[in-house]
Design a protein around this motif. Structure first.
Motif, mmCIF file in Angstrom:
data_model
loop_
_atom_site.group_PDB
_atom_site.id
_atom_site.type_symbol
_atom_site.label_atom_id
_atom_site.label_comp_id
_atom_site.label_asym_id
_atom_site.label_seq_id
_atom_site.Cartn_x
_atom_site.Cartn_y
_atom_site.Cartn_z
ATOM 1 N N THR A 1 54.993 6.065 42.897
ATOM 2 C CA THR A 1 53.697 6.165 42.224
ATOM 3 C C THR A 1 52.689 5.388 43.049
ATOM 4 O OG1 THR A 1 54.679 6.354 40.017
ATOM 5 C CG2 THR A 1 52.384 5.648 40.133
ATOM 6 N N ALA B 1 52.977 14.642 39.435
ATOM 7 C CA ALA B 1 52.034 14.516 38.321
ATOM 8 C C ALA B 1 50.811 13.749 38.814
ATOM 9 C CB ALA B 1 52.664 13.795 37.140
ATOM 10 N N GLU C 1 48.584 14.061 33.928
ATOM 11 C CA GLU C 1 49.746 14.951 33.839
ATOM 12 C C GLU C 1 51.033 14.140 33.682
ATOM 13 O OE1 GLU C 1 47.669 18.159 36.926
ATOM 14 O OE2 GLU C 1 49.411 16.974 37.539
ATOM 15 N N THR C 2 52.071 14.787 33.150
ATOM 16 C CA THR C 2 53.375 14.129 33.013
ATOM 17 C C THR C 2 54.446 14.989 33.679
ATOM 18 O OG1 THR C 2 53.823 15.192 30.877
ATOM 19 C CG2 THR C 2 52.763 13.013 30.823
ATOM 20 N N ASN D 1 56.396 18.654 35.468
ATOM 21 C CA ASN D 1 55.094 19.291 35.459
ATOM 22 C C ASN D 1 55.261 20.799 35.633
ATOM 23 O OD1 ASN D 1 52.393 20.011 35.797
ATOM 24 N ND2 ASN D 1 51.926 18.199 37.025
ATOM 25 N N THR E 1 52.262 10.406 40.741
ATOM 26 C CA THR E 1 53.699 10.128 40.730
ATOM 27 C C THR E 1 54.442 11.331 41.298
ATOM 28 O OG1 THR E 1 53.587 8.652 38.805
ATOM 29 C CG2 THR E 1 55.724 9.637 39.290
ATOM 30 N N ARG F 1 61.280 10.159 29.063
ATOM 31 C CA ARG F 1 59.893 10.614 29.061
ATOM 32 C C ARG F 1 59.244 10.405 27.694
ATOM 33 N NH1 ARG F 1 57.286 14.886 27.094
ATOM 34 N NH2 ARG F 1 55.518 15.766 28.237
ATOM 35 N N THR F 2 59.987 10.660 26.633
ATOM 36 C CA THR F 2 59.448 10.510 25.287
ATOM 37 C C THR F 2 59.005 9.077 25.021
ATOM 38 O OG1 THR F 2 60.882 12.289 24.506
ATOM 39 C CG2 THR F 2 59.965 10.846 22.833
ATOM 40 N N ASN G 1 58.068 7.056 27.490
ATOM 41 C CA ASN G 1 57.290 6.666 28.663
ATOM 42 C C ASN G 1 58.022 5.605 29.482
ATOM 43 O OD1 ASN G 1 55.050 6.896 30.362
ATOM 44 N ND2 ASN G 1 54.001 5.175 29.388
ATOM 45 N N ASP H 1 60.437 4.071 32.602
ATOM 46 C CA ASP H 1 60.857 4.224 33.986
ATOM 47 C C ASP H 1 62.351 4.530 33.997
ATOM 48 O OD1 ASP H 1 58.321 3.633 34.881
ATOM 49 O OD2 ASP H 1 58.755 1.518 35.252
ATOM 50 N N GLU I 1 56.209 7.400 22.628
ATOM 51 C CA GLU I 1 54.828 7.472 23.094
ATOM 52 C C GLU I 1 54.333 8.903 23.211
ATOM 53 O OE1 GLU I 1 53.317 5.055 26.124
ATOM 54 O OE2 GLU I 1 54.559 3.306 25.633
ATOM 55 N N ARG I 2 55.248 9.877 23.220
ATOM 56 C CA ARG I 2 54.825 11.278 23.303
ATOM 57 C C ARG I 2 55.930 12.159 22.748
ATOM 58 N NH1 ARG I 2 55.567 10.054 28.971
ATOM 59 N NH2 ARG I 2 53.310 9.896 29.193
#
Length: 418
Positions: free
Chosen positions: A78, A109, A113-114, A117, A147, A226-227, A229, A231, A402-403
């Protein structure tokens, strides 16, 4: 008089902004200088891993020969920069060299964006040897965050980054911010590393696996992280196990101390990579999905396998005593044997490891029923279903989402149908 002074100041400012020596103090979009602006346009050599970092390296990495080696899947970087483009000098040593089925893929990303992608122009593959890849171009001049993570597995190619270049300048990393996210570590084989995850069929899963139809970023481990957020750090590759016999040639447990697995696809070749500094990256969560490749071997030694599973878990707990651990399996023989041994050893009683033994199998799940990935592995639908179940477990342990998970329909164009 005041008017002339103002004109003079504007002319002087324009001259200053035109000077490359003070690029970091004047930006084309009129913004003030960022306090983290470095004035650096090309990151190479020791600057790749400087004490005052310009790059956040994702996953395990090794710096040697003025390159950063990215062995495992979901490794990458990143960076933040002012400018309109980013060019990266890569090197790839691909198994079977020119074989199309082994060329490694990366996913990118930019800004909001996440990963993964779904945009077609955010995925690229490497050829064998050194090459410069335009990872981003045509951006509006300004501050950008990018990233870039590897989708492919380490036995496909050994990849490294030689340099990064922008037409503006890079920003120094905010170390405190970089260390603020959750950290999830994954010890797994093909199921968790995305083998065949982008292959898709509603008839069978017999299509051959390639790097084009495989991606860890579309598999349940990464989707879970990812959900939150988080690493990620993978120690994983297809075909490996915990260890099925003495001197096992493909034992994940025997390479945990090392940075990577190579195209040699063996414990012996993995031990040519650098020793990993465990304290450089401390996980909050460790998820295991490993062992299925052990019990299929003709010379499978059950006692050795069970002892090795216990040894591996206890060793990682000793290094990371505060990490929550989850042993996942589908009710398989490998999973049952491992959990039995872990129970007998008192690991479950001690409370730091939980068992998730109802994860959906291939072509199963709330939405994945009857859908297949490549080479007898799970489809993206099943991976999403497994991830949703793991998210529930981790949420119950106090981890904050977080998402939402990815939407399968958004990735229709990413699938390799057969």
């Amino acid at each position: 008089m005041k008017v002339y002074k103002r004109i003079f100041v504007l002319i002087a400012a324009a001259v200053l902004c035109a000077s490359s020596l003070v690029l970091s103090s004047c930006f084309k979009n009129g913004t003030d200088k960022d306090e983290r602006a470095s004035g650096v346009k090309i990151i190479s050599g020791d600057e790749l891993v400087a004490d005052k970092p310009l790059v956040k390296w994702e996953g395990r990495y090794e710096y040697r020969d003025e390159q950063v080696y990215l062995y495992h899947t979901a490794t990458g970087f990143t960076v933040e920069f002012y400018g309109t483009d980013l060019l990266v000098r890569f090197n790839a040593d691909i198994a079977d060299k020119g074989a199309e089925s082994r060329k490694p893929y990366y996913n990118v990303a930019i800004d909001g964006e996440t990963l993964p992608n779904p945009k077609a122009d955010r995925t690229f593959k490497l050829e064998n040897g050194e090459q410069t890849v335009t990872v981003a171009e045509g951006l509006e001049y300004g501050k950008h965050t990018l990233t870039c993570l590897k989708m492919s597995e380490p036995y496909d190619a050994v990849t490294s980054v030689i340099s990064l270049e922008t037409d503006g300048e890079f920003l120094y990393r905010d170390i405190q911010d970089d260390g603020g996210a959750y950290r999830f570590m994954f010890v797994c084989a093909s199921g968790g590393s995305g083998h065949g995850a982008l292959g898709y069929s509603e008839r069978n899963g017999n299509a051959p696996r390639t790097t084009e139809n495989s991606s860890s970023l579309h598999a349940f481990n990464y989707l879970t992280a990812r959900t939150f957020n988080a690493d990620v750090q993978f120690v994983a590759t297809s075909g490996w196990g915990v260890g099925w016999k003495e001197n096992c040639p493909k034992s994940i447990a025997d390479v945990l101390d090392y940075t990577g697995i190579t195209t040699g696809d063996s414990v012996k070749s993995a031990k040519t990579t650098a020793k990993w500094d465990y304290q450089s990256w401390v996980p909050d969560v460790i998820i295991f999905n490993i062992g299925g490749n052990d019990t299929t071997k003709d010379d499978f030694n059950q006692a050795y396998y069970q002892n090795k599973a216990v040894e591996m878990v206890k060793s990682l707990h000793g290094i990371y005593p505060n990490a929550d651990m989850i042993w996942t399996h589908t009710g398989s023989r490998a999973g049952t044997l491992a959990v039995s041994a872990l129970t007998d050893a008192g690991v479950l009683k001690d409370g730091y490891l939980r068992v998730f033994d109802t994860m959906p199998n291939v072509a199963e799940g709330a939405t994945g029923s009857g859908t297949y990935g490549a080479n007898g592995h799970s489809s993206l639908k099943t991976h999403i279903d497994i991830s949703d179940m793991l998210v529930e477990i981790l949420s119950s342990l106090g981890y904050a989402k977080e998402r939402e998970n990815i939407n399968f329909d958004d990735f229709q164009n990413s699938l390799i149908r057969f």
